[in-house]
Scaffold this motif. Sequence first.
Motif, PDB file in Angstrom:
ATOM      1  N   PRO A  79       0.833  -1.212   0.000  1.00 47.97           N
ATOM      2  CA  PRO A  79       0.000   0.000   0.000  1.00 47.97           C
ATOM      3  C   PRO A  79       0.867   1.262   0.000  1.00 47.97           C
ATOM      4  N   GLU A  80       0.271   2.374  -0.382  1.00 49.97           N
ATOM      5  CA  GLU A  80       1.000   3.633  -0.480  1.00 49.97           C
ATOM      6  C   GLU A  80       1.660   4.047   0.822  1.00 49.97           C
ATOM      7  N   PRO A  81       1.020   3.904   1.986  1.00 52.26           N
ATOM      8  CA  PRO A  81       1.712   4.272   3.232  1.00 52.26           C
ATOM      9  C   PRO A  81       3.019   3.512   3.439  1.00 52.26           C
ATOM     10  N   THR A  82       3.026   2.233   3.061  1.00 54.94           N
ATOM     11  CA  THR A  82       4.254   1.446   3.185  1.00 54.94           C
ATOM     12  C   THR A  82       5.304   1.927   2.196  1.00 54.94           C
ATOM     13  N   GLN A  83       4.873   2.217   0.976  1.00 56.87           N
ATOM     14  CA  GLN A  83       5.802   2.744  -0.031  1.00 56.87           C
ATOM     15  C   GLN A  83       6.407   4.061   0.438  1.00 56.87           C
ATOM     16  N   TYR A  84       5.575   4.928   0.998  1.00 49.78           N
ATOM     17  CA  TYR A  84       6.062   6.228   1.482  1.00 49.78           C
ATOM     18  C   TYR A  84       7.075   6.045   2.609  1.00 49.78           C
ATOM     19  N   LEU A  85       6.795   5.112   3.501  1.00 48.37           N
ATOM     20  CA  LEU A  85       7.706   4.848   4.617  1.00 48.37           C
ATOM     21  C   LEU A  85       9.066   4.388   4.108  1.00 48.37           C
ATOM     22  N   LEU A  86       9.057   3.497   3.108  1.00 45.89           N
ATOM     23  CA  LEU A  86      10.312   2.985   2.563  1.00 45.89           C
ATOM     24  C   LEU A  86      11.093   4.085   1.843  1.00 45.89           C
ATOM     25  N   VAL A  87      10.390   4.925   1.097  1.00 44.76           N
ATOM     26  CA  VAL A  87      11.057   6.044   0.421  1.00 44.76           C
ATOM     27  C   VAL A  87      11.613   7.018   1.454  1.00 44.76           C
ATOM     28  N   LYS A  88      10.857   7.246   2.521  1.00 43.56           N
ATOM     29  CA  LYS A  88      11.312   8.152   3.580  1.00 43.56           C
ATOM     30  C   LYS A  88      12.576   7.624   4.253  1.00 43.56           C
ATOM     31  N   ILE A  89      12.599   6.315   4.526  1.00 41.17           N
ATOM     32  CA  ILE A  89      13.792   5.704   5.132  1.00 41.17           C
ATOM     33  C   ILE A  89      14.991   5.841   4.187  1.00 41.17           C
ATOM     34  N   ALA A  90      14.742   5.592   2.894  1.00 43.98           N
ATOM     35  CA  ALA A  90      15.820   5.718   1.905  1.00 43.98           C
ATOM     36  C   ALA A  90      16.313   7.157   1.818  1.00 43.98           C
ATOM     37  N   ALA A  91      15.382   8.118   1.879  1.00 45.76           N
ATOM     38  CA  ALA A  91      15.763   9.527   1.811  1.00 45.76           C
ATOM     39  C   ALA A  91      16.601   9.930   3.021  1.00 45.76           C
ATOM     40  N   ILE A  92      16.213   9.453   4.189  1.00 48.97           N
ATOM     41  CA  ILE A  92      16.986   9.767   5.399  1.00 48.97           C
ATOM     42  C   ILE A  92      18.391   9.187   5.295  1.00 48.97           C
ATOM     43  N   GLY A  93      18.472   7.925   4.875  1.00 48.00           N
ATOM     44  CA  GLY A  93      19.775   7.295   4.736  1.00 48.00           C
ATOM     45  C   GLY A  93      20.648   7.991   3.703  1.00 48.00           C
ATOM     46  N   TYR A  94      20.050   8.320   2.556  1.00 50.44           N
ATOM     47  CA  TYR A  94      20.790   9.001   1.495  1.00 50.44           C
ATOM     48  C   TYR A  94      21.202  10.398   1.968  1.00 50.44           C
TER      49      TYR A  94
END
Length: 239
Positions: free
Chosen positions: A210-225
């Motif tokens: 679902p979109e909330p999960t996708q957003y969470l994963l992108v957010k984690i990737a953005a923080i790491g990057y």
Amino acid sequence: MRTIDRVGYVVGFLLFLSGLGHLVVLLVSGGTWLGPLSMRKPMTFGLSFGLTVGAAVWATSFLKTRFRGLLLSVFSVASIVEVGLITMQAWRGRPSHFNFETGFDSAISMTLAGGGLVIILVTIGFTVAAFRTVQTRSMQLALRFGFVALLVALAVGAVMIATGIIAVRSGNAELAYTTAGALKPAHAVPMHAILIMPGLAWLLGKSPWPEPTQYLLVKIAAIGYGVLIVGTVLFYAIP
């Protein structure tokens, strides 16, 4: 696909192909990978600009702006000029940046600096459009992060050029290349976030999550990057 997209992808492909060609030249000739006269320079600029132009065409296809075609056209032309002049100077056996030995070399160096400024201004336009565009939350975050990171990379590049020119004008050409070279990792790391982050969001959009999960994963990737970018800039930019 619009004409501007086709042209942009062709430009990106040709620039990338130019980089690969110079990689072959390096490997076959056994030339040096170090210094301002190395064929490494047209290789890295060709590969990097090729990827960046292609990524810009794809990423901006998600943006809502009436000026996309104009901005992409300017971005593509500026990229061609940058890679073309750097390649020409490499084959002439002359440094492309910080070279003011002759009037012609000075014109090349200043044109490259001006081209960098044009690319920064175009990227600012894309970044503003990214913050005005409504997409899924995950794609919005990916686009905004990617363009801001690209601006960071270009800002580091501008600092490299400015410090190099100052060093050359003060009579220390070797310091110009040493100082600018030390900032290359801080320039390179954020450069391709515009391809990686929207690419991740697009791939997640094809998943059953679902979109909330996708957003969470992108957010984690953005923080790491983001942590990687900040760490690289601080490590290489601060004496």
